[in-house]
Each structure stands twice: as C-alpha cells, then as structure tokens.
Design an enzyme around this catalytic site. Sequence first.
Site, mmCIF file in Angstrom:
data_model
loop_
_atom_site.group_PDB
_atom_site.id
_atom_site.type_symbol
_atom_site.label_atom_id
_atom_site.label_comp_id
_atom_site.label_asym_id
_atom_site.label_seq_id
_atom_site.Cartn_x
_atom_site.Cartn_y
_atom_site.Cartn_z
ATOM 1 C CG HIS A 180 -2.512 38.243 -11.935
ATOM 2 N ND1 HIS A 180 -2.519 37.086 -11.164
ATOM 3 C CD2 HIS A 180 -1.671 37.735 -13.075
ATOM 4 C CE1 HIS A 180 -1.716 36.363 -11.553
ATOM 5 N NE2 HIS A 180 -1.042 36.721 -12.389
ATOM 6 C CB ALA B 28 1.406 44.681 -38.409
#
Length: 250
Positions: free
Chosen positions: A176, A223
């Site tokens: 957004h 990770a």
Amino acid sequence: MLNIIKGIFLTLFRNIAKFFITLKNLAINKFEGKNDLRFPFTIRGNGKIRSRGNLRLDKNIFWFVMGKLDIGENCSFLSQSIINVGRDANLRIGHTVLVEKGVVLSVKQNNWEIGAKVYMSEGSTIFSRENEVEGVFEIGEASNLSNNCTLDVTGDLIIGKKVAIAHNCSIFTHDHDYMDNEVCAWKGDMKVESVTIEDGAWIGAHVVILPGVTIGKKSVIAAGSVVTKSVPDFSLYGGNPAKLLKNISN
C-alpha cells in the site's frame, strides 16, 4: 436445565443436517473409484466437484465449493483443512497431492492450479489478503510447502517445479502507498506486483519475500532473510535486505 437440553438438541439437529447435506454433495458430484472417507466432514455449495479416485478425506475437513474443483488420483486432505472455491473460480489439483492438517486454500474468482505430488504442510494458508483483488496461483510438480507459511495471492504467485519453501515463510504480492497523508499508512492505494519462484529453488525458514520479486532457478534464500529485489539463477542470497552471498553454479 431446560436451556441446556434445548442447546444439546439444536446442536444435534445442526450436525445431522450437515451430515445429510454432505451426503447429498457426495452423491451428486463425481467421486470416482474407491475412496477413504472418514466422517464427520462437511462439503457445501452447489459447484462442481470431480475426484479421480483413491481420495482420502479426514475428519473435520470443510469444503465450500461454488465454482469448480477438480482433484487427481491418490490425493489426501487431512483433518481441519479447508477449501473454499468461489462461484467464478476453478481449483485444479494434480495427482498424489497431500494437504495436511489446518491448511487453507481459498480461491474466490480466478483459476488456480496445484501440480502433481505437491506437499502442503500443516497450518499453511493460501489466499488473497484483499477481498476485491485476486491473482493466479500456480505451484508446480513435486514442490513442498512447509508448516505455517502464508502465501498472499492478491497478485499472481507462480511457483515452479521441485521448489522447497521451509516453515514460517511469508510471500506478499501487494503493498500500500504509505505516503498518502489522507489515510492510514496501511490503507493507501494498493500496489499489486506478481512473485515468481523458479524451478528447483530453496527458500529457507522464516523468509519474507516482498512484491515484484523473482527467485531464479535453483537459487537458495538463507533462513531469516527479507527478499526485496529479484534473485538471479544459481545464487545464494541472505540477510535483510537479502544480498548475494555467493554463486552456486557448477
């Protein structure tokens, strides 16, 4: 005491009604061959379902199908998994797919395809995070989605063959405009961008992939990384934001 008894009878009546609705849907749709059906589970909606045989449905699954659901042979759906197929949607699932406990697949208005031998582990969720917009979702043959992953399909999300996505990963296909001073940061104009993960890639645990990113063929994301830009083929990326650690081609 009377209210308790009344509540028990109402619950019993609802459960019986659900059972007969499910039996009706099993009868009017195409469930071919031998199947392993473990009641109670719920199938609702007036869409079209076709299963090609050797289907396993565990207890307490919930399907609400208004569009089309096509399932290949030897597929298993474990307890508390949920499938939602909207009226204008089509979900196609290849053969020998395993959907574990608590997995949610929700397609409202598009065509989604899950390839053969795909494994979706416990607690993962695949859906559009915005009600009014939904992209295409595809995951290729023999890919694995581990526990508690969240896949946002507001925009297109294309995952290739033999891709491994480790546990607790999040993939986003929209954002957004947080610079608009007239609205809250998270309510600005929507920006939708597709994400692609190409064949043979390995996404490590707790990775976040942001909109517009492509992960190249056989690349590895370490990770805990946050991937903000596209990753070329045969590369090891890691960090926040993720950067090239080394090339891994022969």
